[in-house]
Every structure is written in structure tokens, then in C-alpha cells.
Enzyme design. Structure first.
Site, short mmCIF file in Angstrom:
data_model
loop_
_atom_site.label_atom_id
_atom_site.label_comp_id
_atom_site.label_asym_id
_atom_site.label_seq_id
_atom_site.Cartn_x
_atom_site.Cartn_y
_atom_site.Cartn_z
N ASP A 164 -2.52 38.19 132.00
CA ASP A 164 -1.71 38.26 130.80
C ASP A 164 -2.12 39.54 130.08
OD1 ASP A 164 -0.05 37.36 128.63
OD2 ASP A 164 -1.88 36.74 127.60
N ASP A 203 -1.49 40.61 126.30
CA ASP A 203 -2.04 40.46 124.94
C ASP A 203 -3.11 39.38 124.90
OD1 ASP A 203 0.26 41.90 123.02
OD2 ASP A 203 1.05 41.04 124.87
N ASP A 220 -4.93 33.64 128.21
CA ASP A 220 -5.62 33.05 127.06
C ASP A 220 -4.79 31.99 126.34
OD1 ASP A 220 -3.83 35.05 126.11
OD2 ASP A 220 -4.90 35.09 124.19
#
Length: 274
Positions: free
Chosen positions: A25, A27, A186
């Protein structure tokens, strides 16, 4: 297959194998984009007559996108007003998309190790694809990042994460079998997408995780506390199975992909920043 002593294990006790491809991922996992996203949100907040939020208050909300940031500083509004706010936010963010963004500590060392070991890496994000490319270009211009093998942003597939379509497209573009891939993210939707894609799902506990949220509840195969921890997991992972004809096909597909600039299937999209 010989399992190394101390090899990390997944959620059901199987040894985690060295991957052919690691997908991140963007960001909150690969890069700390929060400073620029928060700055853009606060600029729009002032524009709409509100009081800017503090970085400490807004940082945990970054993973939920621009709407969440603006709702925190300006409060919820009608759909029409929200659309105008988000449009201004996207414009403001595009103008400063990689001013203060940087890789998380330990990530350059991890990526260097992947390169030296021959393991490829890429990005799959719910951020609009042009913005993903702008972040990558900005980090590359500053010498912080090499070109990923594949970048998939929002608009490339029929649906965003937790749908696994983006992860599967990335694996296909890279010529890697999903079961030989790791996906690191996250947010719970990252873990759900990875599991649906048949990839090893690794939770990035260093990312934008709201207070009161525990990655332990996401049923990830592994939780990494930091990029350095993820690096240690990679170094300790079990060797892959013996090579086969399928592996030769994967290598050939990789060579083909590296001669291109981007997958032909990617389309522009601008509905989210995450």
C-alpha cells in the site's frame, strides 16, 4: 523445502516463504504522505472558514481519506457541499503532492535488500493512479526511490480494496503467481484484499491506524511493527519451493513487463486520495 530455524509463520502456522513479489500500500505503508495530505486539508479548511486541525489529531484519520480529514475540521455537511470541499482538497493536494512526503524510516534499506536479492516490488493503492505516479516520481526525483515494477492506483480495476482486483492485476502485470506474493498494508481492507487474492497478508503496524484499532483483529498472516521488522521477516522467510517451468514463465513475464512504462489497462481516476 527446507525451513530455516526461526522462520516466521503465518496465521495458521505455516512457514512464510520468500516471495517473488512484494506489493505495498502507498499511504501509511511505503511512504509517509500524511504531512502533505494534512496540509492540503487544512488549506481547504481555512478556505471554507474553519479552524485547521493539528497534525496529531488528523494523522490517524489520513487512512480514511480526504473526506474524513475535512469532516474532522469542518464537520459533516450535505452531499453537494462535501463534493465541493473534496474537489478543492484534491486540487490543493495535487499542487503539493510530494513536498513533505518521504519513505518511512527503514524502508530504503528494505527496498535495497529486495533489489539485491532479486525480489521485485510494487504498489497497489486506493489513491487515484495519477496521484500514485506523482508521489513515486517525486520520491524518485529526490533519489529516495527506484522505479517499482508495477504501480496500480484507483481506476485500474472494477473496484478498490478490499476487492482483490488491484492486487491480482499487479501480480498479473509482474508475471507473479498470487500465492508467491506478499501484500503489506496498514488497514483492515488491505488484509482482506490480500487474503481474497491468495497472497500472504502482512499488516503494517507503523501506519495510519486509528486509536483503539488493533491490527491483531484483522487476521493478517503477520504483523510487522516497522519496516525494519518487515526486513527481518523477509530475511528469515523460508526458501521457496524448487523452481519449475512455471517459474521460467514468471521470469519471462517480468522481463516483458520491465520494458514497458505502465500497464495498458490503467485509467485515470480521481475519487479518493487513499
Amino acid at each position: 523445502m527446507t525451513v530455516r530455524a526461526g522462520s516466521p509463520r503465518d496465521r495458521v502456522g505455516r512457514p512464510i516463504q520468500v516471495p517473488d513479489l512484494i506489493l505495498f500500500d502507498l499511504d501509511g505503508t511505503l511512504a509517509d504522505t500524511a504531512p502533505d495530505l494534512i496540509a492540503a486539508a487544512n488549506e481547504v479548511t481555512i478556505e471554507f472558514g474553519g479552524k485547521p486541525g493539528s497534525a496529531s489529531d488528523l494523522r490517524p484519520l489520513v487512512g480514511q481519506g480526504g473526506r474524513a480529514l475535512l469532516n474532522a475540521t469542518l464537520g459533516p455537511v450535505s452531499t453537494d457541499v462535501e463534493a465541493r470541499r473534496v474537489a478543492r482538497f484534491l486540487a490543493r493536494y495535487a499542487a503539493r503532492i510530494c513536498v513533505a512526503t518521504r519513505l518511512f524510516d527503514g524502508m530504503p534499506t528494505l527496498l535495497s535488500s529486495l533489489r539485491e536479492s532479486g525480489c521485485h516490488w510494487g504498489i497497489v493503492s486506493n489513491k487515484p493512479h495519477p496521484m500514485c505516479e506523482s508521489v513515486v516520481a517525486g520520491l524518485r526525483d529526490r533519489g529516495q526511490l527506484d522505479r517499482p515494477l508495477v504501480t496500480i492506483g484507483a481506476g485500474a480495476t472494477r473496484a478498490a480494496k478490499p476487492d482483490p482486483a488491484g492486487l491480482l492485476l499487479a501480480a498479473s502485470c509482474a508475471g507473479a503467481a498470487p500465492q508467491r506474493c506478499w501484500y503489506v498494508g496498514d488497514d483492515e481492507r488491505d488484509i482482506v484484499a490480500a487474503r481474497r487474492a491468495g497472497m500472504t497478508a502482512i499488516a503494517a503496524a507503523w501506519g495510519y491506524i486509528p486509536p483503539g484499532t488493533s491490527p491483531a483483529a484483522w487476521e493478517a498472516d503477520f504483523i510487522a511493527d516497522s519496516p525494519a521488522h518487515l526486513h527481518a521477516v523477509f530475511e528469515a522467510a523460508a526458501p521457496p519451493p524448487l523452481s519449475s517451468g512455471a517459474d521460467s514463465q514468471v521470469a519471462g513475464a517480468r522481463s516483458l513487463y520491465t520494458s514497458t512504462t505502465r500497464p495498458a489497462t490503467l485509467r485515470d481516476h480521481d475519487e479518493s486520495t487513499r
